[in-house]
Design a protein around this motif. Structure first.
Motif, PDB file in Angstrom:
ATOM      1  N   ASN A  55       1.041  -1.376   0.180  1.00 17.74           N
ATOM      2  CA  ASN A  55       0.162   0.001  -0.279  1.00 17.74           C
ATOM      3  C   ASN A  55       0.599   1.220   0.239  1.00 17.74           C
ATOM      4  O   ASN A  55       0.375   2.161  -0.501  1.00 17.74           O
ATOM      5  CB  ASN A  55      -0.592   0.038   1.313  1.00 17.74           C
ATOM      6  N   PHE A  56       2.175   1.050   0.059  1.00 19.26           N
ATOM      7  CA  PHE A  56       2.976   2.191   0.775  1.00 19.26           C
ATOM      8  C   PHE A  56       3.894   2.320  -0.300  1.00 19.26           C
ATOM      9  O   PHE A  56       5.225   2.521   0.137  1.00 19.26           O
ATOM     10  CB  PHE A  56       3.417   2.059   1.900  1.00 19.26           C
ATOM     11  N   LYS A  57       4.058   1.433  -0.954  1.00 18.25           N
ATOM     12  CA  LYS A  57       5.520   1.330  -1.849  1.00 18.25           C
ATOM     13  C   LYS A  57       6.245   3.326  -2.848  1.00 18.25           C
ATOM     14  O   LYS A  57       7.280   3.207  -3.026  1.00 18.25           O
ATOM     15  CB  LYS A  57       4.995   0.959  -3.848  1.00 18.25           C
ATOM     16  N   THR A  58       5.499   4.046  -2.549  1.00 17.78           N
ATOM     17  CA  THR A  58       5.744   5.400  -2.908  1.00 17.78           C
ATOM     18  C   THR A  58       6.717   6.015  -1.802  1.00 17.78           C
ATOM     19  O   THR A  58       6.988   7.053  -1.766  1.00 17.78           O
ATOM     20  CB  THR A  58       4.694   6.432  -3.603  1.00 17.78           C
ATOM     21  N   ASP A  59       6.350   5.818  -0.695  1.00 15.19           N
ATOM     22  CA  ASP A  59       6.434   6.063   0.369  1.00 15.19           C
ATOM     23  C   ASP A  59       7.151   5.489   1.253  1.00 15.19           C
ATOM     24  O   ASP A  59       7.543   5.293   2.547  1.00 15.19           O
ATOM     25  CB  ASP A  59       5.215   6.911   1.098  1.00 15.19           C
ATOM     26  N   ARG A  60       8.554   4.982   0.837  1.00 15.50           N
ATOM     27  CA  ARG A  60       9.146   3.837   1.420  1.00 15.50           C
ATOM     28  C   ARG A  60      10.300   4.833   2.232  1.00 15.50           C
ATOM     29  O   ARG A  60      10.341   3.834   3.755  1.00 15.50           O
ATOM     30  CB  ARG A  60      10.233   2.623   0.758  1.00 15.50           C
ATOM     31  N   VAL A  61      10.463   5.929   2.557  1.00 13.25           N
ATOM     32  CA  VAL A  61      10.789   6.923   3.706  1.00 13.25           C
ATOM     33  C   VAL A  61       9.783   5.929   4.690  1.00 13.25           C
ATOM     34  O   VAL A  61      10.926   6.487   5.606  1.00 13.25           O
ATOM     35  CB  VAL A  61      10.920   8.337   3.230  1.00 13.25           C
ATOM     36  N   MET A  62       9.087   6.392   4.849  1.00 11.76           N
ATOM     37  CA  MET A  62       8.301   6.182   6.356  1.00 11.76           C
ATOM     38  C   MET A  62       8.520   4.912   6.919  1.00 11.76           C
ATOM     39  O   MET A  62       8.572   5.170   7.979  1.00 11.76           O
ATOM     40  CB  MET A  62       7.021   6.549   5.402  1.00 11.76           C
ATOM     41  N   LEU A 110       5.507  10.979  12.521  1.00 11.79           N
ATOM     42  CA  LEU A 110       4.566  12.459  12.107  1.00 11.79           C
ATOM     43  C   LEU A 110       4.084  12.700  11.126  1.00 11.79           C
ATOM     44  O   LEU A 110       2.832  13.397  10.542  1.00 11.79           O
ATOM     45  CB  LEU A 110       6.242  13.049  11.320  1.00 11.79           C
ATOM     46  N   LYS A 111       3.689  11.789  10.293  1.00  8.83           N
ATOM     47  CA  LYS A 111       2.645  11.380   9.079  1.00  8.83           C
ATOM     48  C   LYS A 111       1.254  11.283   9.368  1.00  8.83           C
ATOM     49  O   LYS A 111       0.888  12.263   9.064  1.00  8.83           O
ATOM     50  CB  LYS A 111       3.206  10.652   8.178  1.00  8.83           C
ATOM     51  N   PHE A 112       1.634  10.217  10.759  1.00 12.50           N
ATOM     52  CA  PHE A 112      -0.250  10.250  11.035  1.00 12.50           C
ATOM     53  C   PHE A 112      -0.128  10.970  12.956  1.00 12.50           C
ATOM     54  O   PHE A 112      -0.409  10.318  13.408  1.00 12.50           O
ATOM     55  CB  PHE A 112      -0.342   8.987  11.186  1.00 12.50           C
ATOM     56  N   GLU A 113       0.391  12.184  12.781  1.00 12.56           N
ATOM     57  CA  GLU A 113       0.949  12.953  14.092  1.00 12.56           C
ATOM     58  C   GLU A 113      -0.829  13.028  14.377  1.00 12.56           C
ATOM     59  O   GLU A 113      -0.908  12.641  15.915  1.00 12.56           O
ATOM     60  CB  GLU A 113       1.422  14.073  13.868  1.00 12.56           C
ATOM     61  N   THR A 114      -1.664  13.572  13.949  1.00  9.72           N
ATOM     62  CA  THR A 114      -2.916  13.424  14.564  1.00  9.72           C
ATOM     63  C   THR A 114      -3.078  12.287  15.404  1.00  9.72           C
ATOM     64  O   THR A 114      -4.662  12.449  15.674  1.00  9.72           O
ATOM     65  CB  THR A 114      -3.933  13.990  13.540  1.00  9.72           C
ATOM     66  N   LYS A 115      -3.170  11.069  14.773  1.00  5.81           N
ATOM     67  CA  LYS A 115      -3.403   9.907  15.002  1.00  5.81           C
ATOM     68  C   LYS A 115      -2.542   8.796  16.062  1.00  5.81           C
ATOM     69  O   LYS A 115      -3.147   8.267  17.374  1.00  5.81           O
ATOM     70  CB  LYS A 115      -3.962   8.891  14.045  1.00  5.81           C
ATOM     71  N   ILE A 116      -1.686   9.033  15.584  1.00  2.00           N
ATOM     72  CA  ILE A 116      -0.924   8.745  16.770  1.00  2.00           C
ATOM     73  C   ILE A 116       0.590   8.986  16.920  1.00  2.00           C
ATOM     74  O   ILE A 116       1.661   8.466  17.698  1.00  2.00           O
ATOM     75  CB  ILE A 116       0.230   7.255  16.181  1.00  2.00           C
ATOM     76  N   GLY A 117       0.523  10.159  17.285  1.00  2.00           N
ATOM     77  CA  GLY A 117       1.872  11.164  17.638  1.00  2.00           C
ATOM     78  C   GLY A 117       1.722  12.030  18.657  1.00  2.00           C
ATOM     79  O   GLY A 117       1.410  10.971  19.847  1.00  2.00           O
ATOM     80  N   PHE A 118       1.563  12.369  19.548  1.00  2.00           N
ATOM     81  CA  PHE A 118       2.280  12.846  20.698  1.00  2.00           C
ATOM     82  C   PHE A 118       0.860  12.904  21.748  1.00  2.00           C
ATOM     83  O   PHE A 118       1.070  11.866  22.509  1.00  2.00           O
ATOM     84  CB  PHE A 118       2.820  14.586  20.906  1.00  2.00           C
TER      85      PHE A 118
END
Length: 297
Positions: A146-153, A162-170
């Motif tokens: 599902n994230f072939k183009t975002d492997r840096v994640m 950081l990318k999902f900060e609102t769900k699994i962030g601080f």
């Protein structure tokens, strides 16, 4: 100039170390905190037995009450459904059942209009999985699909938080550290809905695909791992159009139980595709009678 580059490298090194420490700290907290999400709840059942497991989308998450099943059958049950799940997500959850060594007697998988969907994924399942994306081959396979183009994640430390900060962030990190509970464990994965606002314009797809690759994967995985899987369709409201779509599934899927017309009363629905709490309890009673007490052993 050399001094400038040395400063840049030093700052980069410091930032990398901070990111690694944050990634390690967040991941350890999510791994060890009492479950707040459905994914954490599934992990918490590692090496345990649950007699009946229910997999699907919100049409299962909001419709199957495991406590009622336990009360009526004396068997343990859990609701492993995620909002907006496609059959590809359900396939991953099935793989996780095996990866976490959760033993079970029967697994019940929801199939409806998701039969026509082979692309996309649940936006809830994706962020709940992210803290554990490096945990095993199943989560790695899900990420690669599902994230072939975002492997840096996957590889860059802390980026996924950081990318999902609102769900699994601080904020969620602090709630996990503080052991603030949700009702996920208490309800065993069931999320009841309140209210009634049936939309009279809902339509199922007008055509039925010939097959779904992830349904085939589910069947193959179940066969290889000796898992007993049954399929079912939760109720739609009486105003739903194109219900022939569900009739067509009867001819394509073995062990398929069609409950699409099982509940006629509009007051049992929140909307045309989701039962409210009263409807969920009524439907769970139907599941108990027709699938749990009468299915082949």
């Amino acid at each position: 100039m050399k001094s400038f580059f040395r400063s840049i490298l030093f700052l980069f090194a410091i930032m990398t170390v901070i990111m690694l420490l944050l990634d390690f700290s967040f991941t350890k907290v999510y791994e060890n905190a009492p479950p707040r999400t459905k994914f954490q709840y599934i992990r918490s059942l590692k090496d345990k037995k649950v007699d009946y497991l229910f997999l699907g989308s919100s049409r299962v998450e909001n419709a199957i009450n495991p406590k009622l099943i336990e009360e009526k059958t004396g068997k343990s049950a859990a609701n492993f459904a995620f909002q907006s799940s496609k059959l590809s997500d359900i396939y991953t959850v099935l793989q996780l059942v095996k990866a976490y060594n959760i033993t079970t007697e029967k697994i019940f998988v929801q199939v409806d209009y998701n039969f026509n969907v082979e692309e996309g994924y649940s936006n809830v399942f994706q962020y709940e999985l992210m803290p554990f994306v490096r945990e095993n081959e199943v989560t790695k396979e899900y990420f690669d699909r599902n994230f072939k183009t975002d492997r840096v994640m996957y590889y860059f430390p802390f980026y996924r938080y950081l990318k999902f900060e609102t769900k699994i962030g601080f904020r969620e990190f602090v709630l996990n550290v503080s052991k603030v509970k949700t009702r996920i464990v208490t309800n065993q994965g069931f999320e009841p809905l309140l209210g009634n606002a049936v939309d009279q314009n809902y339509s199922l797809p007008s055509t039925t695909n010939s097959s779904n690759i992830y349904l085939e994967k589910i069947n193959a995985f179940a066969k290889i791992n000796n898992l007993t899987v049954f399929y079912f369709c939760a109720p739609f409201c009486q105003y739903s159009k194109n219900k022939v779509f569900i009739e067509n599934l009867n001819h394509k899927i073995p062990n398929f139980y069609d409950f699409s017309n099982a509940i006629k009363e509009n007051e049992k629905f929140l909307n045309c595709t989701h039962l409210n709490q009263d409807g969920a309890n009524l439907f769970t009673e139907m599941i108990i009678k027709k699938m749990l007490l009468n299915t082949p052993q």
